[in-house]
Design a protein around this motif. Structure first.
Motif, short mmCIF file in Angstrom:
data_model
loop_
_atom_site.label_atom_id
_atom_site.label_comp_id
_atom_site.label_asym_id
_atom_site.label_seq_id
_atom_site.Cartn_x
_atom_site.Cartn_y
_atom_site.Cartn_z
N PHE A 24 0.93 -1.28 -0.08
CA PHE A 24 -0.07 -0.18 -0.10
C PHE A 24 0.87 1.32 -0.25
CE2 PHE A 24 -3.56 -2.55 1.51
CZ PHE A 24 -4.44 -2.27 0.38
N SER A 69 1.76 1.78 -3.37
CA SER A 69 0.69 2.09 -4.33
C SER A 69 0.52 3.70 -3.94
CB SER A 69 -0.55 1.37 -3.55
OG SER A 69 -0.54 0.19 -3.80
N GLU A 70 0.70 4.12 -2.82
CA GLU A 70 0.61 5.52 -2.75
C GLU A 70 1.73 6.38 -3.56
OE1 GLU A 70 0.36 7.02 1.33
OE2 GLU A 70 -1.20 5.46 1.87
N SER A 113 -1.30 4.13 -7.94
CA SER A 113 -1.78 2.80 -8.36
C SER A 113 -1.95 1.83 -7.34
CB SER A 113 -1.65 2.71 -9.72
OG SER A 113 -2.19 1.43 -10.15
N THR A 114 -2.94 1.13 -6.95
CA THR A 114 -2.92 0.06 -6.13
C THR A 114 -2.21 -1.23 -6.89
OG1 THR A 114 -4.78 0.68 -5.13
CG2 THR A 114 -4.25 -1.63 -4.45
N SER A 115 -2.37 -1.35 -8.02
CA SER A 115 -1.86 -2.58 -8.90
C SER A 115 -0.34 -2.44 -9.10
CB SER A 115 -2.59 -2.81 -10.08
OG SER A 115 -2.61 -1.68 -10.98
N HIS A 124 3.13 5.45 -6.26
CA HIS A 124 3.02 5.45 -7.68
C HIS A 124 1.55 5.72 -8.12
CE1 HIS A 124 6.92 4.00 -8.28
NE2 HIS A 124 6.87 3.13 -7.39
N GLY A 179 1.66 -0.86 -7.02
CA GLY A 179 2.30 -1.12 -5.57
C GLY A 179 2.47 -2.67 -5.43
#
Length: 113
Positions: free
Chosen positions: A57, A60-61, A65-67, A63, A69
Motif C-alpha cells: 500500500f 501504491s501511494e 496505483s494499487t496494482s 505510484h 504497488g
C-alpha cells in the motif's frame, strides 16, 4: 548370595529409573524448544504478511496505483526467490542453517554443563 543379587537388581532398577527420567526430561525439553520455534515461525509469518501488505500500500501511494504497488512488491519477492534458488545448494547456507537449528533444538552438552 541372595543379598548380592537383590542389591544388584535394585541398583539396575534405580539406574533404569534414572535413565528413563533423563530421557523423558530431554524429550520434553526438545519438544518445548520445537514448540517455541513453531510459534516464532507463526509470528514471523504474520509479521511478513502484514508488513508486505503495508509495504504494497505504501508503494501504491507512491505510484498512485494499487496494482502497481502490489506488482512492485511481487517483483521484490520474485527477486528474493531467484536469489534463494541460486544459493540453495551452497554449502555455507546449508551448513549454517543446520548448525543453528541443531544448536537451538538439541543444545550441545557444553552449554548445559
Amino acid at each position: 548370595m541372595t543379598e548380592i543379587i537383590t542389591t544388584i537388581k535394585k541398583l539396575i532398577e534405580v539406574r533404569f529409573k534414572i535413565l528413563k527420567s533423563e530421557i523423558l526430561d530431554e524429550i520434553s525439553s526438545i519438544a518445548a524448544r520445537v514448540g517455541i520455534l513453531l510459534l516464532m515461525v507463526l509470528a514471523g509469518s504474520f509479521i511478513l504478511l502484514f508488513g508486505s501488505i503495508s509495504l504494497a500500500f505504501y508503494f501504491s501511494e507512491l505510484h498512485g496505483s494499487t496494482s502497481v504497488g502490489f506488482l512492485l512488491l511481487t517483483g521484490i519477492y520474485f527477486l528474493l526467490f531467484i536469489i534463494l534458488y541460486l544459493v540453495r545448494n551452497a554449502n555455507f547456507v546449508q551448513k549454517g542453517l543446520k548448525n543453528s537449528l541443531s544448536r537451538y533444538v538439541f543444545l550441545f552438552k557444553s552449554k548445559k554443563d
